[in-house]
Write a protein that holds these residues in place. Sequence first.
Motif: not given
Length: 191
Positions: A3-5, A68-71, A88-93, A98-110
């Motif tokens: 990420l650029s800082v 960074y807060l999201a991560l 990817s980490v995409d922020y829409d002001e 913030v949407v964090v995307r991973t190569a691994r499929k995730t499901n944290y419903e439980e």
Amino acid sequence: MQLSVKTDTDAYLIAPQPGLARLTRSVVGRDHTGADTTISVVEERPLTIFLNSQEIVTAMTIGDYPEYLALGFLRNQGMLRDGEDITSVDYDEDLEVVVVRTARKTNYEEKMRKKTRTSGCAVGTVFGDMMEGLENVTLPQTPVCTSWLYSLSAQINRTPSLYLEAGAIHGTVLCQGSRPLVYMEDVGRHN
């Protein structure tokens, strides 16, 4: 992933951005003599964090370094693993998302069904099994020199910050020896 800082000072890898217009707003009030005075106040706003296609939480924040807060939040909650392949980490002001995307499929419903509301200056949220296993955590023995603390205090107190501009904000600094590395500010210590 990098990420650029943009830092305000070369001493830090990441530093507060007190000149960023969206972090504060001007408020006109009256001083003790009755004269009009203009001061800066910290602007608090919601930030919704998604992990892949799942909404995880909406946190109140000033919005400085939202990626960074999201991560950090997702890592702290055990939703991002050691060595996770973050694609990817995409922020829409405009949407404050913030949407964090991973190569691994995730499901944290439980895990999300097991919310714990925390106390503090703002009510926070932790999920599922975050507290499990903490009783066995040990920190490495690291010497701390008093001279480092004096040096760090002097450097941190002279760093341009929202605290110096507007006050009423929490700050934390990650250091290595007498060198400050990362300085972050936000409305809640949990951020």
